[in-house]
Design a protein around this motif. Structure first.
Motif, PDB file in Angstrom:
ATOM      1  N   ILE A  82       5.335   4.992  -9.493  1.00  0.00           N
ATOM      2  CA  ILE A  82       4.695   6.180  -8.911  1.00  0.00           C
ATOM      3  C   ILE A  82       3.385   6.552  -9.609  1.00  0.00           C
ATOM      4  CG2 ILE A  82       6.924   7.108  -8.152  1.00  0.00           C
ATOM      5  CD1 ILE A  82       6.805   9.092 -10.468  1.00  0.00           C
ATOM      6  N   ALA A  83       3.177   6.033 -10.827  1.00  0.00           N
ATOM      7  CA  ALA A  83       1.997   6.418 -11.613  1.00  0.00           C
ATOM      8  C   ALA A  83       0.657   6.100 -10.944  1.00  0.00           C
ATOM      9  CB  ALA A  83       2.064   5.776 -13.001  1.00  0.00           C
ATOM     10  N   PRO A  84       0.525   4.991 -10.203  1.00  0.00           N
ATOM     11  CA  PRO A  84      -0.778   4.717  -9.576  1.00  0.00           C
ATOM     12  C   PRO A  84      -1.240   5.821  -8.620  1.00  0.00           C
ATOM     13  CG  PRO A  84       0.590   2.751  -9.560  1.00  0.00           C
ATOM     14  CD  PRO A  84       1.482   3.875 -10.012  1.00  0.00           C
ATOM     15  N   CYS A  85      -0.316   6.663  -8.197  1.00  0.00           N
ATOM     16  CA  CYS A  85      -0.674   7.738  -7.258  1.00  0.00           C
ATOM     17  C   CYS A  85      -1.141   9.006  -7.972  1.00  0.00           C
ATOM     18  CB  CYS A  85       0.525   8.079  -6.374  1.00  0.00           C
ATOM     19  SG  CYS A  85       1.046   6.685  -5.353  1.00  0.00           S
ATOM     20  N   VAL A 123       0.863  -1.185   0.000  1.00  0.00           N
ATOM     21  CA  VAL A 123       0.000   0.000   0.000  1.00  0.00           C
ATOM     22  C   VAL A 123       0.901   1.236   0.000  1.00  0.00           C
ATOM     23  CG1 VAL A 123      -1.813   1.283   1.170  1.00  0.00           C
ATOM     24  CG2 VAL A 123      -1.796  -1.234   1.272  1.00  0.00           C
ATOM     25  N   LEU A 124       0.820   2.039  -1.053  1.00  0.00           N
ATOM     26  CA  LEU A 124       1.695   3.205  -1.187  1.00  0.00           C
ATOM     27  C   LEU A 124       1.145   4.404  -0.427  1.00  0.00           C
ATOM     28  CD1 LEU A 124       2.473   3.001  -5.028  1.00  0.00           C
ATOM     29  CD2 LEU A 124       3.928   2.220  -3.136  1.00  0.00           C
ATOM     30  N   ASP A 125       2.062   5.216   0.088  1.00  0.00           N
ATOM     31  CA  ASP A 125       1.687   6.473   0.744  1.00  0.00           C
ATOM     32  C   ASP A 125       1.516   7.517  -0.367  1.00  0.00           C
ATOM     33  OD1 ASP A 125       1.518   8.881   2.060  1.00  0.00           O
ATOM     34  OD2 ASP A 125       3.048   8.386   3.553  1.00  0.00           O
ATOM     35  N   LYS A 126       0.286   7.665  -0.865  1.00  0.00           N
ATOM     36  CA  LYS A 126       0.039   8.505  -2.033  1.00  0.00           C
ATOM     37  C   LYS A 126       0.387   9.970  -1.795  1.00  0.00           C
ATOM     38  CE  LYS A 126      -3.438   5.587  -4.236  1.00  0.00           C
ATOM     39  NZ  LYS A 126      -4.776   5.549  -4.890  1.00  0.00           N
ATOM     40  N   ALA A 127       0.133  10.453  -0.620  1.00  0.00           N
ATOM     41  CA  ALA A 127       0.415  11.864  -0.313  1.00  0.00           C
ATOM     42  C   ALA A 127       1.916  12.141  -0.422  1.00  0.00           C
ATOM     43  CB  ALA A 127      -0.099  12.220   1.073  1.00  0.00           C
ATOM     44  N   ARG A 128       2.714  11.215   0.129  1.00  0.00           N
ATOM     45  CA  ARG A 128       4.162  11.403   0.079  1.00  0.00           C
ATOM     46  C   ARG A 128       4.671  11.283  -1.356  1.00  0.00           C
ATOM     47  NH1 ARG A 128       6.151   7.414   3.382  1.00  0.00           N
ATOM     48  NH2 ARG A 128       6.682   6.039   1.649  1.00  0.00           N
ATOM     49  N   ILE A 129       4.159  10.323  -2.096  1.00  0.00           N
ATOM     50  CA  ILE A 129       4.649  10.097  -3.455  1.00  0.00           C
ATOM     51  C   ILE A 129       4.258  11.239  -4.389  1.00  0.00           C
ATOM     52  CG2 ILE A 129       4.418   8.574  -5.472  1.00  0.00           C
ATOM     53  CD1 ILE A 129       4.339   6.233  -3.503  1.00  0.00           C
TER      54      ILE A 129
END
Length: 482
Positions: free
Chosen positions: A151-154, A107-113
């Motif tokens: 990074i694109a999913p974010c 699960v990526l941290d979208k805000a950070r990315i």
């Protein structure tokens, strides 16, 4: 006596005054980075790569110089720091980014990315713009795409950005490839015509004055050729040129990888061709008065090149006029108003490590910085001397300091010199192009060295026994006469 690459012996060129070691003064160390007076001067390789990797709230700035954008990472890393291969460097960069930004997490941290994404995209964009040749390799494109995919999913915009980046890269590579193909075709045409002519009738070829009789126009067209050829030279070619071979050794090429230095090598060949073209045009006319007229014409062309800031063509013309087959034509030179020629020779005098030329170059560089038009921005350096300066800086200063750190101060100086050149080569030529003149400059037949001597002896008889013996030998081998 080969190609007249320069007017002096290699002893004329002295290493730069740049110290191979750091001056002893107060130093601050921060995580493997050593700073002096606020400037980064040395670092361990791992620390330096870490320092140059963007994060969510940081983008690398290596100094406050104007060369930051072009030479902030890849130039200092890949090409100078122990000659790391581009794919290896990009792999290490991507690996550290993945690790630091936790791009492998389920699960990526979208805000950070979303904070990190624009910065890594900026780095990759600058890399592809400044060193497009690096991305001819599939592994490089693979690393680039892998990073974007992570990074694109974010943010959907990252897909669009990647497509734009790849499209721009492909266009740039296609343009560079087209330029190389054109240079190859021109070089082939020239090599076919680098012949020792069997006779010297006036009809052997069109002469330069029949193609262009205005010195200013010819100087403008020479500037077109120079800027066109310079536009294809990438910064990585300078470093590749000096990896293994010494460029001052005339018996062997200094280009370690043909595919990576072909534009640079083609540019050196252009300089040599212009030298021989000038000498051929002077030695070819049968009448002394015509030869003197051609000499005076080229003196005026050289002066206009100086005024424009085209020092490479200027030096090629002076070199051509100083070749022995031309300089020995004393009766011809007696008809020439030589005052202007001596002034130009003085400007390009190799004494004091080309002190006069370097002064003129600094003046042109200053004019370029404050210019309001492309005409005032033109700076085309004497290329052979530029190469030697970079060579001596590279060879004369240590890559590593006694503590094992990378000598970052050296790499900044290298980046500054190459960066200045890159700025100059990007100037668009403001003069109207004349295809007929440019075609002539690229394709007009030129004498070989033996052909030049024979033409010179045919114009003005040998003056001593050595010249008489050489004339006899040349007549036998070239003309088939005894």
């Amino acid at each position: 006596e080969g190609m007249p690459q320069t007017l002096s012996s290699t002893s004329m060129f002295t290493p730069c005054g740049f110290s191979p070691h750091l001056h002893t003064s107060k130093e601050d160390e921060q995580g493997g980075l050593i700073f002096q007076d606020g400037n980064l001067t040395s670092a361990s390789l791992d620390a330096l790569i870490q320092h140059l990797i963007p994060t969510t709230d940081y983008y690398p700035e290596v100094s406050n110089s104007q060369y930051n954008k072009q030479f902030n990472f890849d130039e200092l890393g890949q090409h100078f720091m122990q000659n790391i291969e581009p794919h290896e460097l990009l792999s290490r960069v991507c690996h550290k980014c993945i690790e630091q930004q936790r791009l492998d997490d389920p699960v990526l941290d979208k805000a950070r990315i979303r904070k990190f994404g624009p910065k890594i995209l900026q780095l990759l964009t600058e890399w592809t713009e400044t060193f497009p040749y690096d991305f001819q390799e599939a592994r490089m494109i693979g690393h680039l795409k892998d990073m974007i995919h992570r990074i694109a999913p974010c943010d959907e915009a990252y897909w669009k950005k990647m497509n734009q980046l790849l499209q721009t890269l492909n266009q740039k590579l296609a343009t560079l490839s087209h330029g190389q193909e054109g240079i190859v075709k021109i070089s082939a045409a020239v090599s076919d015509k680098l012949v020792a002519f069997k006779s010297k009738p006036p009809s052997i070829q069109r002469e330069i004055l029949s193609v262009c009789s205005d010195p200013y126009t010819l100087a403008q067209q020479l500037t077109h050729v120079e800027l066109e050829r310079l536009s294809h030279i990438g910064p990585e070619e300078f470093v590749q040129a000096f990896v293994h071979k010494d460029p001052l050794d005339g018996t062997k090429t200094c280009f370690s990888e043909q595919k990576k230095t072909s534009n640079l090598e083609a540019y050196v060949k252009w300089f040599n061709r212009l030298c021989y073209l000038v000498a051929t045009e002077i030695c070819m006319p049968a009448k002394k008065k015509q030869r003197a007229q051609v000499i005076e014409f080229f003196i005026d062309v050289a002066r206009e090149c100086f005024n424009i800031g085209n020092f490479n063509s200027l030096m090629a013309i002076i070199s051509g006029m100083n070749m022995s087959p031309v300089s020995r034509l004393k009766k011809t030179w007696s008809k020439v108003k030589t005052a202007k020629f001596f002034i130009l020779e003085h400007q390009m005098d190799p004494t004091g490590n080309f002190y006069n030329y370097r002064t003129a170059l600094r003046g042109a560089a200053h004019r370029s910085l404050t210019a309001h038009s492309n005409r005032e921005k033109i700076v085309i350096p004497f290329f052979s001397l530029l190469i030697k300066d970079i060579y001596f800086l590279n060879e004369g200063c240590a890559n590593r300091l006694p503590n094992g750190h990378v000598n970052f101060e050296k790499f900044l100086e290298l980046a500054k010199q190459v960066g200045e050149f890159i700025t100059w080569k990007q100037v668009e030529c403001p003069f109207e192009q004349d295809p007929n003149i440019i075609h002539y400059l690229h394709t007009a037949p030129i004498f070989t060295e033996d052909g030049l001597y024979l033409a010179s002896y045919e114009s003005e008889s040998p003056e001593n026994q050595t010249e008489k013996d050489r004339w006899k030998s040349l007549r036998s081998t070239i003309l088939g006469k005894t």
